[in-house]
Design an enzyme around this catalytic site. Structure first.
Site, mmCIF file in Angstrom:
data_model
loop_
_atom_site.group_PDB
_atom_site.id
_atom_site.type_symbol
_atom_site.label_atom_id
_atom_site.label_comp_id
_atom_site.label_asym_id
_atom_site.label_seq_id
_atom_site.Cartn_x
_atom_site.Cartn_y
_atom_site.Cartn_z
ATOM 1 N N PHE A 73 0.818 -1.219 0.000
ATOM 2 C CA PHE A 73 0.000 0.000 0.000
ATOM 3 C C PHE A 73 0.852 1.270 0.000
ATOM 4 O O PHE A 73 0.300 2.366 0.057
ATOM 5 C CB PHE A 73 -0.870 0.073 1.266
ATOM 6 C CG PHE A 73 -1.857 -1.038 1.420
ATOM 7 C CD1 PHE A 73 -3.094 -0.980 0.799
ATOM 8 C CD2 PHE A 73 -1.560 -2.144 2.195
ATOM 9 C CE1 PHE A 73 -4.020 -2.001 0.958
ATOM 10 C CE2 PHE A 73 -2.474 -3.174 2.357
ATOM 11 C CZ PHE A 73 -3.707 -3.105 1.740
ATOM 12 N N THR A 117 -5.323 1.365 -8.818
ATOM 13 C CA THR A 117 -6.373 2.382 -8.763
ATOM 14 C C THR A 117 -7.157 2.489 -10.071
ATOM 15 O O THR A 117 -6.607 2.227 -11.160
ATOM 16 C CB THR A 117 -5.737 3.762 -8.456
ATOM 17 O OG1 THR A 117 -6.715 4.776 -8.645
ATOM 18 C CG2 THR A 117 -4.579 4.072 -9.381
ATOM 19 N N TYR A 141 -0.058 10.311 -10.907
ATOM 20 C CA TYR A 141 -0.418 9.305 -9.905
ATOM 21 C C TYR A 141 -0.894 8.023 -10.594
ATOM 22 O O TYR A 141 -0.374 6.933 -10.362
ATOM 23 C CB TYR A 141 -1.514 9.856 -8.970
ATOM 24 C CG TYR A 141 -2.166 8.781 -8.143
ATOM 25 C CD1 TYR A 141 -1.437 8.054 -7.228
ATOM 26 C CD2 TYR A 141 -3.519 8.460 -8.314
ATOM 27 C CE1 TYR A 141 -2.038 7.038 -6.478
ATOM 28 C CE2 TYR A 141 -4.116 7.461 -7.576
ATOM 29 C CZ TYR A 141 -3.371 6.749 -6.664
ATOM 30 O OH TYR A 141 -3.957 5.744 -5.939
ATOM 31 N N HIS A 189 -10.357 13.934 0.424
ATOM 32 C CA HIS A 189 -11.399 13.001 -0.025
ATOM 33 C C HIS A 189 -12.792 13.456 0.394
ATOM 34 O O HIS A 189 -12.974 14.029 1.470
ATOM 35 C CB HIS A 189 -11.131 11.603 0.525
ATOM 36 C CG HIS A 189 -9.847 11.026 0.011
ATOM 37 N ND1 HIS A 189 -8.664 11.162 0.681
ATOM 38 C CD2 HIS A 189 -9.574 10.353 -1.121
ATOM 39 C CE1 HIS A 189 -7.708 10.578 -0.027
ATOM 40 N NE2 HIS A 189 -8.230 10.082 -1.123
ATOM 41 N N GLY A 284 -8.950 17.339 -13.813
ATOM 42 C CA GLY A 284 -8.675 15.891 -13.886
ATOM 43 C C GLY A 284 -9.804 15.001 -13.404
ATOM 44 O O GLY A 284 -9.642 13.781 -13.388
HETATM 45 N N1 UFG Z 1 -15.297 16.414 -4.291
HETATM 46 C C1 UFG Z 1 -15.970 17.590 -4.085
HETATM 47 N N2 UFG Z 1 -15.582 18.378 -3.041
HETATM 48 C C2 UFG Z 1 -14.573 18.064 -2.214
HETATM 49 C C3 UFG Z 1 -13.878 16.841 -2.434
HETATM 50 C C4 UFG Z 1 -14.261 16.035 -3.493
HETATM 51 O O1 UFG Z 1 -16.893 17.928 -4.822
HETATM 52 O O2 UFG Z 1 -14.252 18.841 -1.294
HETATM 53 C C5 UFG Z 1 -15.723 15.557 -5.407
HETATM 54 C C6 UFG Z 1 -14.625 15.321 -6.429
HETATM 55 O O3 UFG Z 1 -14.574 16.353 -7.364
HETATM 56 C C7 UFG Z 1 -15.025 13.969 -7.003
HETATM 57 C C8 UFG Z 1 -15.691 13.243 -5.838
HETATM 58 O O4 UFG Z 1 -16.020 14.274 -4.895
HETATM 59 O O5 UFG Z 1 -15.981 14.155 -8.005
HETATM 60 C C9 UFG Z 1 -14.796 12.257 -5.152
HETATM 61 O O6 UFG Z 1 -13.547 12.885 -4.892
HETATM 62 P P1 UFG Z 1 -12.397 12.232 -4.009
HETATM 63 O O7 UFG Z 1 -11.266 13.224 -3.952
HETATM 64 O O8 UFG Z 1 -12.949 11.744 -2.729
HETATM 65 O O9 UFG Z 1 -11.978 10.955 -4.841
HETATM 66 P P2 UFG Z 1 -11.468 10.829 -6.351
HETATM 67 O O10 UFG Z 1 -12.582 10.234 -7.132
HETATM 68 O O11 UFG Z 1 -10.870 12.060 -6.884
HETATM 69 O O12 UFG Z 1 -10.218 9.843 -6.181
HETATM 70 C C10 UFG Z 1 -10.290 8.624 -5.490
HETATM 71 C C11 UFG Z 1 -8.943 8.347 -4.833
HETATM 72 C C12 UFG Z 1 -7.869 8.228 -5.871
HETATM 73 C C13 UFG Z 1 -8.286 7.192 -6.882
HETATM 74 C C14 UFG Z 1 -9.648 7.511 -7.446
HETATM 75 C C15 UFG Z 1 -10.100 6.447 -8.385
HETATM 76 O O13 UFG Z 1 -8.623 9.395 -3.944
HETATM 77 O O14 UFG Z 1 -6.662 7.830 -5.248
HETATM 78 O O15 UFG Z 1 -10.581 7.624 -6.395
HETATM 79 O O16 UFG Z 1 -11.458 6.545 -8.634
HETATM 80 F F1 UFG Z 1 -7.400 7.170 -7.889
#
Ligand code: UFG
Length: 330
Positions: A73, A117, A141, A189, A284
């Site tokens: 991990f 991922t 990443y 997150h 992204g």
């Molecule tokens: N989001 C918001 N506001 C916030 C935080 C997140 O609107 O304050 C939204 C993001 O834009 C996204 C969704 O919530 O649409 C989920 O965002 P996260 O940051 O929780 O998760 P991600 O989907 O960006 O990424 C996660 C993991 C990565 C992995 C990815 C694969 O953090 O490591 O899932 O799907 F690569």
């Protein structure tokens, strides 16, 4: 069987250690504690503090312990940061995996379960995403994780090191007893940010864009409970031992929820208002990421138990409400 868990003091790693120990495995935790927490290391695990890029350190651990398998991990995992600091990701993630594989080869360790991922896919062409979909990462990443998967492939061809790469979708929730949970600094997150807002630690949650091509305009993700996700790692170890064969699996719940839906679920669970505001899109972010996890279910026999997002949110809330400052709460 003695298993080395690299990154066993982190969010997902600590949950995997907990479940491995509950299943009767002997566990060695290796973690540099840069993002992990000493308090998250299971009391029954033997803990070695150090960096997987430090070959002398890794050799010393592998010579002391009769390690038969590795669950890996240890990686930097912030998509946004990786775009700004790609070399950090290639160094920590790719080089760290290289040293790990060199030491596994030296000590004749044949099995590795790898934390990959959904970010390896980039912007998917079809939903739900199958393991056979194109891998075109949109961030260093995701690229680093894909490079790590390829290293595993070639180390199987050359040295017979067998690997299972597990491509995670959005991992959330906490151990049901809530003794361990999610604690990142800074937090990026969605679920912890929503719950920190419920606790009044943030004024509001910013929704990153409401003009996506989805029913409510906000991004859709596939949330998988951390305990279910970790179960799949144990099944992957069993698969490696039984079949001596490498493979790749998606791990999601096969159901998508929008950012707004997740905030609403949290309002129900916490009975708090949780103010939200609409902000700019985050660079992204694909509009929709939903996995097909059929292969993991068929081949590994994976049967996720906590697929309801309300349960995911409830377990996360139990951790956050009892540990408002994460591991510093005591
Ligand atoms: N989001 C918001 N506001 C916030 C935080 C997140 O609107 O304050 C939204 C993001 O834009 C996204 C969704 O919530 O649409 C989920 O965002 P996260 O940051 O929780 O998760 P991600 O989907 O960006 O990424 C996660 C993991 C990565 C992995 C990815 C694969 O953090 O490591 O899932 O799907 F690569």
């Amino acid at each position: 069987m003695i298993i080395a868990v690299l990154g066993g003091a982190g969010y997902i790693g600590s949950h995997a250690v907990d479940q491995l120990i509950k299943k009767g495995y002997e566990v060695v935790v290796i973690d540099n504690l840069l993002t992990g927490h000493k308090e998250a290391v299971h009391e029954k695990a033997r803990f070695y503090e150090g960096d997987i890029r430090d070959k002398v350190f890794m050799q010393s651990v592998f010579s002391k312990e009769k390690i038969e398998g590795v669950v890996h991990f240890s990686a930097s995992s912030l998509v946004g940061e990786s775009v700004e600091q790609p070399l950090k990701y290639f160094n920590n993630n790719v080089y760290g995996t290289q040293i790990t594989l060199e030491v596994m080869k030296e000590f004749d360790v044949k099995y590795i379960v790898f934390s990959s991922t959904a970010a390896t896919y980039g912007e998917p062409e079809d939903i739900p995403i199958l393991e056979t979909a194109k891998t075109l990462p949109k961030s260093p990443y995701g690229e680093s994780k894909l490079m790590m998967e390829k290293m595993l492939y070639w180390c199987d061809v050359a040295y017979g090191i067998k690997s299972v790469a597990l491509r995670y979708f959005n991992v959330a929730g906490a151990q049901l007893e809530a003794k361990i949970g999610e604690d990142h600094t800074p937090e990026s997150h969605l679920v912890p940010i929503i719950l920190q807002t419920a606790l009044g630690q943030r004024k509001e949650i910013t929704v990153f864009g409401d003009d996506y091509d989805t029913p409510d305009g906000t991004c859709i993700r596939d949330y998988v409970h951390v305990v279910d996700l970790c179960d799949a790692h144990i099944l992957a170890l069993e698969y490696l031992k039984a079949h001596n064969q490498s493979n790749v699996f998606n791990l999601g719940s096969s159901e998508g929820f929008s950012v707004k839906e997740m905030i609403d679920v949290a309002r129900q669970v916490t009975e708090k208002e949780i103010p939200e505001k609409i902000g700019e899109r985050r660079a992204g972010d694909p509009a929709v990421l939903v996995a097909s996890s059929e292969k993991a279910q068929k081949v590994l026999g994976w049967q996720p138990q906590h697929t309801n997002v309300k349960t995911i949110m409830e377990t996360a809330w139990k951790w956050h409400s009892t540990h408002p400052k994460g591991y510093d709460s005591k």
